[in-house]
Design a protein around this motif. Structure first.
Motif, PDB file in Angstrom:
ATOM      1  N   MET A 216      27.033  80.330 136.775  1.00  0.00           N
ATOM      2  CA  MET A 216      28.280  80.924 136.324  1.00  0.00           C
ATOM      3  C   MET A 216      29.014  80.019 135.343  1.00  0.00           C
ATOM      4  N   CYS A 217      28.621  78.755 135.260  1.00  0.00           N
ATOM      5  CA  CYS A 217      29.312  77.793 134.402  1.00  0.00           C
ATOM      6  C   CYS A 217      28.604  77.588 133.068  1.00  0.00           C
ATOM      7  N   GLU A 218      27.669  78.443 132.739  1.00  0.00           N
ATOM      8  CA  GLU A 218      26.924  78.284 131.490  1.00  0.00           C
ATOM      9  C   GLU A 218      27.836  78.323 130.270  1.00  0.00           C
ATOM     10  N   TRP A 219      28.984  78.967 130.381  1.00  0.00           N
ATOM     11  CA  TRP A 219      29.926  79.047 129.256  1.00  0.00           C
ATOM     12  C   TRP A 219      30.327  77.671 128.746  1.00  0.00           C
ATOM     13  N   LEU A 220      30.250  76.635 129.589  1.00  0.00           N
ATOM     14  CA  LEU A 220      30.640  75.289 129.170  1.00  0.00           C
ATOM     15  C   LEU A 220      29.695  74.719 128.115  1.00  0.00           C
ATOM     16  N   THR A 221      28.448  75.198 128.090  1.00  0.00           N
ATOM     17  CA  THR A 221      27.497  74.689 127.097  1.00  0.00           C
ATOM     18  C   THR A 221      27.884  75.115 125.689  1.00  0.00           C
ATOM     19  N   ILE A 326      45.175  65.878 134.973  1.00  0.00           N
ATOM     20  CA  ILE A 326      44.174  64.953 134.465  1.00  0.00           C
ATOM     21  C   ILE A 326      43.923  65.172 132.983  1.00  0.00           C
ATOM     22  N   LEU A 327      44.237  66.364 132.471  1.00  0.00           N
ATOM     23  CA  LEU A 327      44.126  66.668 131.049  1.00  0.00           C
ATOM     24  C   LEU A 327      45.403  67.363 130.596  1.00  0.00           C
ATOM     25  N   PRO A 328      45.865  67.113 129.374  1.00  0.00           N
ATOM     26  CA  PRO A 328      47.018  67.863 128.868  1.00  0.00           C
ATOM     27  C   PRO A 328      46.659  69.333 128.733  1.00  0.00           C
ATOM     28  N   MET A 329      47.648  70.200 128.928  1.00  0.00           N
ATOM     29  CA  MET A 329      47.385  71.631 128.901  1.00  0.00           C
ATOM     30  C   MET A 329      46.884  72.099 127.537  1.00  0.00           C
ATOM     31  N   SER A 330      47.223  71.372 126.486  1.00  0.00           N
ATOM     32  CA  SER A 330      46.722  71.740 125.162  1.00  0.00           C
ATOM     33  C   SER A 330      45.199  71.640 125.096  1.00  0.00           C
ATOM     34  N   GLU A 331      44.603  70.765 125.905  1.00  0.00           N
ATOM     35  CA  GLU A 331      43.151  70.631 125.947  1.00  0.00           C
ATOM     36  C   GLU A 331      42.523  71.564 126.979  1.00  0.00           C
ATOM     37  N   VAL A 332      43.298  71.958 127.980  1.00  0.00           N
ATOM     38  CA  VAL A 332      42.790  72.853 129.021  1.00  0.00           C
ATOM     39  C   VAL A 332      42.775  74.303 128.529  1.00  0.00           C
ATOM     40  N   ARG A 333      43.775  74.665 127.713  1.00  0.00           N
ATOM     41  CA  ARG A 333      43.926  76.064 127.299  1.00  0.00           C
ATOM     42  C   ARG A 333      42.666  76.649 126.660  1.00  0.00           C
ATOM     43  N   PRO A 334      42.004  75.986 125.688  1.00  0.00           N
ATOM     44  CA  PRO A 334      40.786  76.582 125.119  1.00  0.00           C
ATOM     45  C   PRO A 334      39.686  76.799 126.151  1.00  0.00           C
ATOM     46  N   LEU A 335      39.619  75.919 127.153  1.00  0.00           N
ATOM     47  CA  LEU A 335      38.604  76.073 128.206  1.00  0.00           C
ATOM     48  C   LEU A 335      38.951  77.243 129.113  1.00  0.00           C
ATOM     49  N   LEU A 336      40.237  77.402 129.450  1.00  0.00           N
ATOM     50  CA  LEU A 336      40.656  78.552 130.252  1.00  0.00           C
ATOM     51  C   LEU A 336      40.364  79.848 129.516  1.00  0.00           C
ATOM     52  N   ASP A 337      40.650  79.882 128.214  1.00  0.00           N
ATOM     53  CA  ASP A 337      40.367  81.077 127.426  1.00  0.00           C
ATOM     54  C   ASP A 337      38.875  81.412 127.462  1.00  0.00           C
ATOM     55  N   ALA A 338      38.039  80.401 127.285  1.00  0.00           N
ATOM     56  CA  ALA A 338      36.589  80.618 127.268  1.00  0.00           C
ATOM     57  C   ALA A 338      36.092  81.087 128.636  1.00  0.00           C
ATOM     58  N   PHE A 339      36.625  80.498 129.705  1.00  0.00           N
ATOM     59  CA  PHE A 339      36.243  80.912 131.057  1.00  0.00           C
ATOM     60  C   PHE A 339      36.645  82.355 131.312  1.00  0.00           C
ATOM     61  N   ALA A 340      37.878  82.706 130.957  1.00  0.00           N
ATOM     62  CA  ALA A 340      38.360  84.066 131.196  1.00  0.00           C
ATOM     63  C   ALA A 340      37.546  85.086 130.404  1.00  0.00           C
ATOM     64  N   LYS A 341      37.230  84.784 129.168  1.00  0.00           N
ATOM     65  CA  LYS A 341      36.418  85.700 128.358  1.00  0.00           C
ATOM     66  C   LYS A 341      35.028  85.880 128.958  1.00  0.00           C
ATOM     67  N   ASP A 342      34.436  84.788 129.415  1.00  0.00           N
ATOM     68  CA  ASP A 342      33.101  84.873 130.018  1.00  0.00           C
ATOM     69  C   ASP A 342      33.124  85.694 131.299  1.00  0.00           C
ATOM     70  N   GLN A 343      34.134  85.463 132.141  1.00  0.00           N
ATOM     71  CA  GLN A 343      34.251  86.212 133.390  1.00  0.00           C
ATOM     72  C   GLN A 343      34.490  87.693 133.127  1.00  0.00           C
ATOM     73  N   ALA A 344      35.371  87.989 132.180  1.00  0.00           N
ATOM     74  CA  ALA A 344      35.673  89.384 131.866  1.00  0.00           C
ATOM     75  C   ALA A 344      34.424  90.108 131.360  1.00  0.00           C
TER      76      ALA A 344
END
Length: 364
Positions: A216-221, A326-344
């Motif tokens: 389920m975490c393949e989106w990180l690649t 552990i990370l500023p939200m400016s760096e987390v936001r693109p990852l959250l967007d990518a995760f949400a798109k992949d899940q959707a």
């Protein structure tokens, strides 16, 4: 002579009777001392519709005299519960509950989550469960029960309250939860696929990002990852199946053990926990509602509509010392967007809404 000899009857003397009484007393005492040993097998045969295993109960139950508690399995009730109690008859050492849930207030899922958070996992991916506040929890959708009058999906929620006898996931409590879930699935007519019995606790292996293909975490690649706070390599933990009611993908800093967790929460029952989290922890202006896609200093949320119900995608960190983020939200936001798109995309969701760039401050 022959008839007379046949009429004679042997009668035990006092000495023999005394020996027999002593032997019976010893056997009774041995049985009493062995009671903690044979009790688990008796409970497995007589409680919870016979869905329990004596061997697994023997690993869970304490070595003391216990009592059978209330048992509604086989009663036709909607709430199936059974328990084993201490000899005082008031305090349980192990309790099981299984019932269908549509996300109503004070239901089994609402009671489990005051706010959404990082979950502990112990099941293999084939079992949609996690280790809750009091023990194993399994959530399954019930296709044969249809939807409730308000349109919500009915789900079977199985809980094993094992906190009285263990502090961490064990093979015995996890297998007990799966056995109960399968039995309740049949008794309540849920129609979910039977769950396989797990061989043991799954430690959640840490994978290199390149090793996440097929998980389920393949989106990180496909993402450019920020540098970890320690400067060490990121590893990934993918403990859930992509179709589970709560999905999780964690990015772990191998230098500190801290993790950024990305999780998907499916069903209208998730609305209240998310609203509570933002209402209690984030200062929002009057024109922003706590139920919107938002970013705070510590966590962020995207939203979608999946199978006609709410879905929320959460980014939140988990630190070993309780300090964050552990990370500023400016760096987390693109990852959250990518995760949400992949899940959707995986779940066929509609109306995906991502948070804006504004980060709202903590506190109320």
């Amino acid at each position: 002579m022959t008839t007379g000899s046949r009429e004679r009857r042997w009668r035990p003397g006092l000495r023999v009777l005394t020996i027999v009484a002593v032997v019976l007393g010893v056997l009774a005492g041995a049985g009493w001392l062995a009671k903690p040993v044979w009790q688990p097998w008796w409970y497995a045969k007589t409680l919870c519709g016979g869905h329990l295993s004596g061997g697994e109960l023997a690993e869970l139950l304490p070595d003391e005299r216990l009592q059978a508690g209330t048992d509604t399995f086989g009663s036709g009730q909607d709430l199936l519960t059974c328990s084993v109690r201490k000899n005082d008859g008031r305090h349980f050492v192990l309790m099981v509950e299984a019932q269908t849930d549509t996300g109503d207030p004070h239901g089994p899922l609402d009671m489990e989550f005051t706010i959404p958070g990082s979950l502990r996992y112990g099941f293999p991916k084939s079992v949609p469960g996690f280790y809750g506040r009091f023990g194993p929890v399994i959530i399954q959708e019930c296709p044969k029960l249809g939807r409730a009058a308000d349109g919500r999906m009915r789900r079977l929620v199985t809980k094993v309250y094992s906190h009285a006898v263990e502090n961490d996931p064990s093979p015995a409590s996890l297998r007990t939860a799966v056995r109960i879930a399968n039995g309740a699935n049949t008794e309540l007519g849920c129609g979910a696929d039977p769950l396989p019995l797990p061989d043991g606790v799954d430690p959640g292996h840490k994978l290199r990002v390149s090793e996440t293909k097929g998980t389920m975490c393949e989106w990180l690649t496909r993402q450019t990852l920020p540098e970890s706070p320690s400067g060490k390599e990121w590893r990934v933990v993918a403990p859930t199946d992509a179709k589970a009611p709560i999905t999780t993908c964690s990015l772990v800093d191998t230098g500190t053990g801290n993790a950024e967790n990305f999780s998907g929460w499916y069903g209208d029952w998730t609305d209240k926990p998310f609203s509570r989290m933002f209402a209690a922890n984030v200062r929002l202006p009057e024109d922003i509602r706590e139920n919107d896609p938002l970013l705070s200093e510590d966590f962020g949320r995207a939203k979608a509509l999946c199978a006609g119900e709410s879905a929320s995608f959460l980014a939140a960190d988990h630190t070993t010392n309780g300090a964050g983020p552990i990370l500023p939200m400016s760096e987390v936001r693109p990852l959250l967007d990518a995760f949400a798109k992949d899940q959707a995309k995986r779940r066929g969701c509609a109306d995906l809404r991502l948070p804006g760039h504004t980060v709202y401050p903590n506190g109320r």
